[in-house]
Every structure is written in C-alpha cells, then in structure tokens.
Design a protein around this motif. Structure first.
Motif, PDB file in Angstrom:
ATOM      1  N   GLY B  23       2.462  -8.859   4.724  1.00 54.91           N
ATOM      2  CA  GLY B  23       1.777  -7.541   4.071  1.00 54.91           C
ATOM      3  C   GLY B  23       1.502  -6.606   4.847  1.00 54.91           C
ATOM      4  N   GLY B  27       4.721   0.473   4.881  1.00 57.31           N
ATOM      5  CA  GLY B  27       5.110   0.725   3.266  1.00 57.31           C
ATOM      6  C   GLY B  27       4.947  -0.667   2.431  1.00 57.31           C
ATOM      7  N   SER B  28       4.327  -1.719   3.126  1.00 60.89           N
ATOM      8  CA  SER B  28       4.434  -2.996   2.156  1.00 60.89           C
ATOM      9  C   SER B  28       2.871  -2.805   1.316  1.00 60.89           C
ATOM     10  CB  SER B  28       4.571  -4.037   3.075  1.00 60.89           C
ATOM     11  OG  SER B  28       3.396  -4.630   3.529  1.00 60.89           O
ATOM     12  N   ALA B  29       2.945  -1.794   0.686  1.00 62.96           N
ATOM     13  CA  ALA B  29       1.657  -1.545  -0.041  1.00 62.96           C
ATOM     14  C   ALA B  29       1.776  -2.504  -1.295  1.00 62.96           C
ATOM     15  CB  ALA B  29       1.377  -0.039  -0.381  1.00 62.96           C
ATOM     16  N   ARG B  30       0.695  -2.449  -2.046  1.00 64.13           N
ATOM     17  CA  ARG B  30       0.757  -2.814  -3.459  1.00 64.13           C
ATOM     18  C   ARG B  30       1.711  -2.084  -4.328  1.00 64.13           C
ATOM     19  NH1 ARG B  30      -3.114  -6.069  -7.287  1.00 64.13           N
ATOM     20  NH2 ARG B  30      -1.122  -6.534  -8.019  1.00 64.13           N
ATOM     21  N   LYS B  31       2.146  -2.844  -5.126  1.00 58.80           N
ATOM     22  CA  LYS B  31       2.998  -2.193  -6.694  1.00 58.80           C
ATOM     23  C   LYS B  31       2.343  -0.947  -6.951  1.00 58.80           C
ATOM     24  CE  LYS B  31       4.127  -3.595 -11.130  1.00 58.80           C
ATOM     25  NZ  LYS B  31       4.481  -4.627 -11.955  1.00 58.80           N
ATOM     26  N   SER B  32       2.903   0.311  -6.799  1.00 55.57           N
ATOM     27  CA  SER B  32       2.127   1.338  -7.275  1.00 55.57           C
ATOM     28  C   SER B  32       3.205   2.261  -8.059  1.00 55.57           C
ATOM     29  CB  SER B  32       1.731   2.111  -6.409  1.00 55.57           C
ATOM     30  OG  SER B  32       1.142   3.559  -6.810  1.00 55.57           O
ATOM     31  N   TYR B  33       2.889   2.635  -9.306  1.00 53.40           N
ATOM     32  CA  TYR B  33       3.793   3.689  -9.900  1.00 53.40           C
ATOM     33  C   TYR B  33       3.557   5.102  -9.658  1.00 53.40           C
ATOM     34  CZ  TYR B  33       4.326  -0.546 -13.028  1.00 53.40           C
ATOM     35  OH  TYR B  33       4.385  -1.696 -13.532  1.00 53.40           O
ATOM     36  N   GLN B  36       6.229   7.501  -8.038  1.00 56.99           N
ATOM     37  CA  GLN B  36       7.254   8.046  -8.938  1.00 56.99           C
ATOM     38  C   GLN B  36       6.720   9.099 -10.093  1.00 56.99           C
ATOM     39  OE1 GLN B  36       8.205   3.824 -10.342  1.00 56.99           O
ATOM     40  NE2 GLN B  36      10.144   4.947 -11.007  1.00 56.99           N
TER      41      GLN B  36
END
Ligand SMILES: [Fe+2]
Lengths: 393, 276
Positions: B23, B27-33, B36
C-alpha cells in the motif's frame, strides 16, 4: 529485515460487522449505498445450503431489486467473471453482493473491476492496476478462510494458461462485510479443514512477512491463537456456534494481517499448484506450510519461535528467550493439527513430471506473494519443497 | 560511471512492486469514487454553462425578433392608416367636386367613383379596426359594406337580410379589395334598379361548399333582390357599363366565376360569385 517499528507501513481494512445475525443487516447497508439493483454473486452449494435464498429473501422483504449470478466454480475462471460482468451490465445493476466463500467473492471482485473499467479481467493482473474503482461491494463470507471479504486480493484462474492470476489493489477491498459465523456451520468437514488451514497459513505468513508491522502482528498472532484453539473443535462439532465463531474470528484477523503485510512462499507455491492442477487452495497450503517454514526458519527464527509456542498452545507472552528446535516443533504441531482435521501429508494427485515441476517453480517464482517472503528462494529450493508433497512420475 | 546490472534493476522493480503490495506505491490509495465524481461534476457544470449561454443567446435573439416584429407591425399599421386617410381625402375631394357639377349624369358618375373609393377605404378601415395587418374577416367586410351602401341608398323600406355562414374566412388585402369592389357594384345595382317603388328585400349570403367531382372547397357570395328582375337582352353589353366591366375584370383577377340570373320563384335578380 527492516525495523518493523520505524518502517513505513499502512493498514487498510473495510468496514465490517462480526457476529451472529450480521447477515440480517444486508438490506440496511444496500440502502446506505443507494443501490437500485443488486448483482448477487454466489455458487450452487450456497444456494442449496439455503444461505443465498435467505439473503435474497431479506432483499425481497425490503423491496430491493436484484439478479442472481451463480455460475461460479471453485477457483473462479476468467470466463465466469466475464459472463458475470456481462450479466451485470445487461441487468442494469449498480452494486454487487457476494454470498459465499473465496470463489464467489473473488469472482464478484473481478466482475466489479470489469464492470467499472471494461476490457478483460486478465488485463488487471498485478498490483495497483485497477484505474477506476469497482462499484460498491458487500461481502457475506460463508467460509472461514479466504478472507477475501477483507482483503485487497482477487485470485482468478486464466483458463487458457491454467494460471492463477492475482489482482491486488486497494480498489478491490470490499466496502462492507457482514461476517456471520452461523453461515459457516453448513460447511462439510473437508471444506472446514481446508479453509481453516488457509486461514492459519495467512496468519503465519503475514507474521513472517518482511512487510509485517506491529498492527499486522497483533492480528496475525491473535489469529493463530483463535485458529489453533477452535479449528479442531469446529471439526468435532460442526454446529458448535462458538467454535465456528472462533474460527471465523481467526480467519478475519488473519485476513486483516495478510491483506496488509502480504504473504509468502506458501501462497506463491499454492497459487501455482492450484492453477496448474486445479487443486483446493486450502489443501495446498496445509501441505506446503511446514516445508516452507523449515526453509524460511533461518531468516526470522524468533518469529517462528513465537508461532511455535502458539501452535503448542502456550501463550506467546510466557515464552522467554529463543525456543530451540522450533522448526521441528512447528512441524510436529502442524502434523498433529492436520491429523485432527483429517488431512494427510502429501497430495493425492496424478504423478507430476519433471517438466511440470519446473513449470510450477517458474510460476511460483513470479508470484507477487514471493516479494514478502522472509527468505529469498531459488527455483531449485522451490522444486525441492514441491517434491516433498507431490507424487513423482 | 554507474551501471545498473540486470539483477539490480530487477531488484528495484521488485522493491517497487513490494511497496505497492503493502500500500505504499504511488497512488495506491483506498478506493475512491471522488475523482470520477469530480470529473463528472466538472463535465456537467461546463455543459450547464454552455447550455445557459445558448439559452441566453436564444432569449436575446427572441427579444430582438419580438422588437423587430413589433416595429414592423407599427409600420404596417401606419401605412394602413395613411392609405385609409388618403382614400378618405380622395373621397372628400370628390364630395367637394360634386357640388360644382350641374349635370345629373356627371354627378352620378362622380358619386359612383366616390363609392368605389370609399369601398377600398373601408377594407383598410377594417384592417385597422380588427388590429390585423394582412387579412380581413370576409363576413364582417361584406356585412359592413352592404350596410353602408344601404344607408347611402336612402331606401329605408327595403329590408336587408344576411345569411353569413362562413365565420373565420379571412382574405388578404390583395384579394379583399377586388372582392369588396365586386360586392359594391352588385349591391349598388340592386339598390339603384331593384327597388323602383322603394320597398322590397335584399338577401346577402356567404356560404362554403364543395365541388361534387373534385371535393374542392369553394365560397359563394350571393346578393338576391326581389325587384322587377332584368331582361337578359335588355342588359347593356359589358363594355358599355363601367360597373359591369369592373365586375368582369375584377372577377377574372380573383379567378372567380360570376353570374346574374333570376332566382327560383322567377322574381328579382340574383348575383352569384364563386371563388376558391
Ligand atoms: Fe489463501
């Protein structure tokens, strides 16, 4: 090994609810995500056991629209993922609910990745290779082992090359997991043993990982304690809900540990084995574990000593100083554990040729799990370990 | 000189890969919408701005057009006014001239001309009155016209009857003027010759009909008196009477057909004008 106290580390975990009745919260959480239609990913076994219909009944009662996709086999295939993604789009779904063990959950992750990004599921192999996050994923795990419900891993079988590929991304960590130990009571003995040994392997590999941290250690060690205590008990009395909960908790803690510290040589080798020979993942781990520990021991002896003391049922806190002959002690403890779970020592499979062995070793060497193994392994080392559990031609 | 051996680069690749797994990659951040979502919002916002711009342009264009139309209407109204006034002036001039004429024959010709001028003026008057700019209601025009001629004729014992069953029949000015002139000639004819003893009845009707063969719609104006009638041989040839000549000319201009005949019952004169 770096100093795990000062080294840069990160810990990622999904929101989860643990305990009897967790499953009943599913409709509530789906509403929280504002989904209009769900894709329920499951497999035939779970449908027959009644868990999938039970979850669907809760959705129906709450007036939530859903479509079921249960074309998932053990070791989910790329084709199944693509079919599921196609179904997802055609049904106009906007959220995924996985009900089942590692296979439906990994398949659900693959479906989500393809639904959000397009393309083929194998395109997303590797680490941090998922540009657009998948739609919301709610997991209801029904086996106690894979921990796909909390992990950043999805393992998919490339059905052409018979190769297990790993999608490793923070983007495939589920959004919410409802971990209800009661759902694991319907597992038969073989599945309970295999998934339980998978969980134990997660804990030990995460603890020995060169990326371990105080937080993953905490989870890994506690996981070993739970598993060694409750796994044999759950096998003896499958409907002992406390025993099942203990195994489930062990699996959850191990999952939190390995999702962040990653794994090691056992999983690298088990992935290759499972892909090429289509063998149960948990069983491969159960048989490989003691041989890999023997190989790794010299790299982190004090860590394995601690594991040994836990496996022998002695609280880690009381162990003082180096524990001599720990590798043998672990082998012995694991042997006893396997026996109590009804597992043998070698794989009962068709004889494996030298060429197949080389191919297995080549794949294990390129597996991302090897990057966090405490000791560097060569092809010859790996062939040697495979030889210990595989029948030779 | 520094060189990186293959092993070395493989080693740093592996190191980068390991960092990503735990991690710590870029850019290996947590899933984020959120990114987008932001992009979608920005996209929608810019689309909204473009739309609002378009709407504003259209609104400006619309009010410009409205202004133009209003201006055009005002001008037209003004023109109609002037035309109507000019007809009135000509009519007044003719009236003045009438006083200095001693010959009865000449005076009659003079007042016929004045009537024709007034008829044309009446069409414009009606345009202004109805606040329309291009066409007139034919029923109203014919009714008003025949009424005016009736009062001018000074034969109060003659009875007028209207049967106007064509509401909402509008004719543009170019066609309304010849039609009004034709009706004016026919009605004057009846008032001048149809009621020698000062009494009788003039029926005026406007109807719609369809031709039997083709189904084509046509309109019919009829003026029918119950006077002594006429002798077909006794009618002057079309060239010799200005009134008849006008009817003939204007009817062909309108592509209309006309006829003088004796109505059923055998008494009086009927004038019929068919036009599409
Ligand atoms: Fe595993």
């Amino acid at each position: 090994m770096e100093n795990p106290l000062t080294a840069l580390r990160k810990f990622v975990a999904p929101e989860f609810i643990f305990g009897n009745g967790a499953l009943a919260k599913c409709a509530d959480y789906v509403r929280t995500f504002g989904a209009s239609k769900l894709l329920v990913v499951s497999d035939e076994g779970l449908v027959r056991a009644g868990w999938t219909p039970k979850v669907e009944g809760l959705f129906k009662g709450a007036g939530i629209d859903f479509a079921r996709f249960d074309g998932v086999s053990p070791n989910p295939r790329d084709g199944e993922v693509m079919d599921g993604a196609d179904f997802y789009r055609k049904q106009g779904c906007d959220m995924i609910v996985a009900v089942g063990g590692g296979s439906p959950m990994d398949c659900a992750k693959g479906i989500g990745v393809v639904a959000a990004n397009g393309g083929h599921v194998l395109d997303f192999e590797g680490v941090d290779n998922v540009p657009i996050p998948m739609p919301p994923l709610l997991c209801i795990p029904t086996t106690a082992g894979t921990a796909a419900d909390v992990s950043q891993f999805a393992i998919i079988l490339d059905s052409v090359r018979l190769n297990k590929i790993a999608i490793i991304s923070k983007g495939v960590v589920p959004d919410i997991s409802l971990i209800d130990p009661e759902t694991s009571c319907t597992m038969d003995a073989d599945l309970s043993a295999a998934t339980g040994m998978d969980a134990l392997t997660h804990a030990i590999e995460a603890y020995a990982s060169n990326a371990a941290s105080p937080i993953t250690d905490l989870n890994a060690l506690k996981a070993i304690e739970y598993l060694i205590t409750y796994l044999p008990q759950a096998l003896r009395s499958p409907y002992d809900t406390e025993a099942r909960a203990g195994v489930m908790m062990g699996s959850l803690l191990a999952g939190l540990a390995f999702s962040n510290a990653s794994l090691g040589l056992v999983h690298a080798m088990a992935h290759a084995l499972g892909g090429l020979l289509d063998l149960p993942h948990g069983l491969c781990n159960a048989l490989l574990l003691e041989h890999v520990i023997a190989f790794n021991y010299e790299a982190v002896p004090e860590r394995y000593d601690r594991v040994a003391s836990l496996l022998r049922g002695k609280p880690a806190e009381t162990t003082q100083g180096p524990f001599h002959g720990a590798s043998d002690a672990i082998a012995e403890a694991l042997f006893k554990l396997r026996r109590s779970l009804g597992l043998g020592d070698r794989l009962e499979a068709a004889p494996v040729s030298a060429a197949q062995l080389d191919e297995l070793a080549r794949r294990a060497l390129s597996d991302p799990c090897l990057l966090t193994n405490p000791r560097a392994a060569s092809g010859a080392d790996i062939v040697g370990i495979y030889a210990a559990i595989l029948p030779r031609a | 000189m520094r060189r990186s051996s293959p092993e070395h680069s493989e080693g740093s690749d592996a190191e980068a890969q390991r960092a990503k797994i735990i991690g710590l990659g870029a850019g290996s951040a947590r899933k984020s919408y959120y990114p987008q979502l932001q992009e979608k919002i920005r996209d929608l916002e810019s689309k909204q701005l473009t739309l609002m711009d378009t709407v504003r342009t259209l609104e400006e264009r619309e009010s410009e057009l409205e202004l133009l139309v209003e201006e055009k209407n005002l001008l037209l109204k003004e023109v109609h006014h002037r035309v109507k006034n000019n007809f009135q002036i000509i009519g007044s001039l003719l009236n003045l001239g009438l006083g200095s004429i001693s010959s009865e024959l000449e005076a009659a010709a003079f007042s016929r001309t004045k009537r024709r001028i007034d008829t044309m003026g009446m069409v414009y008057g009606q345009l202004l009155q109805a606040d329309r700019f291009a066409d007139v209601d034919l029923c109203e025009l014919v009714t008003q016209l025949v009424n005016a001629l009736y009062y001018d004729a000074g034969k109060p014992s003659v009875e007028l009857a209207f049967d106007m069953s064509c509401p909402d029949l509008f004719l543009d000015v170019d066609r309304a003027i010849p039609l009004a002139l034709i009706v004016s000639e026919a009605a004057s004819n009846s008032f001048d010759h149809g009621f020698p003893d000062g009494r009788g009845r003039l029926r005026v009707s406007l109807k719609e009909g369809a031709r039997e063969e083709s189904g084509t719609l046509y309109h019919l104006v009829e003026l029918c008196d119950d006077g002594p009638g006429f002798d077909i041989g006794g009618l002057p040839p079309p060239g010799s009477s200005l009134g008849l000549m006008l009817i003939d000319l204007l009817a062909s201009q309108l592509k209309a057909l006309y006829a003088f005949d004796t109505p059923p019952g055998g008494k009086g004169t009927r004038f019929s004008l068919f036009f599409i």
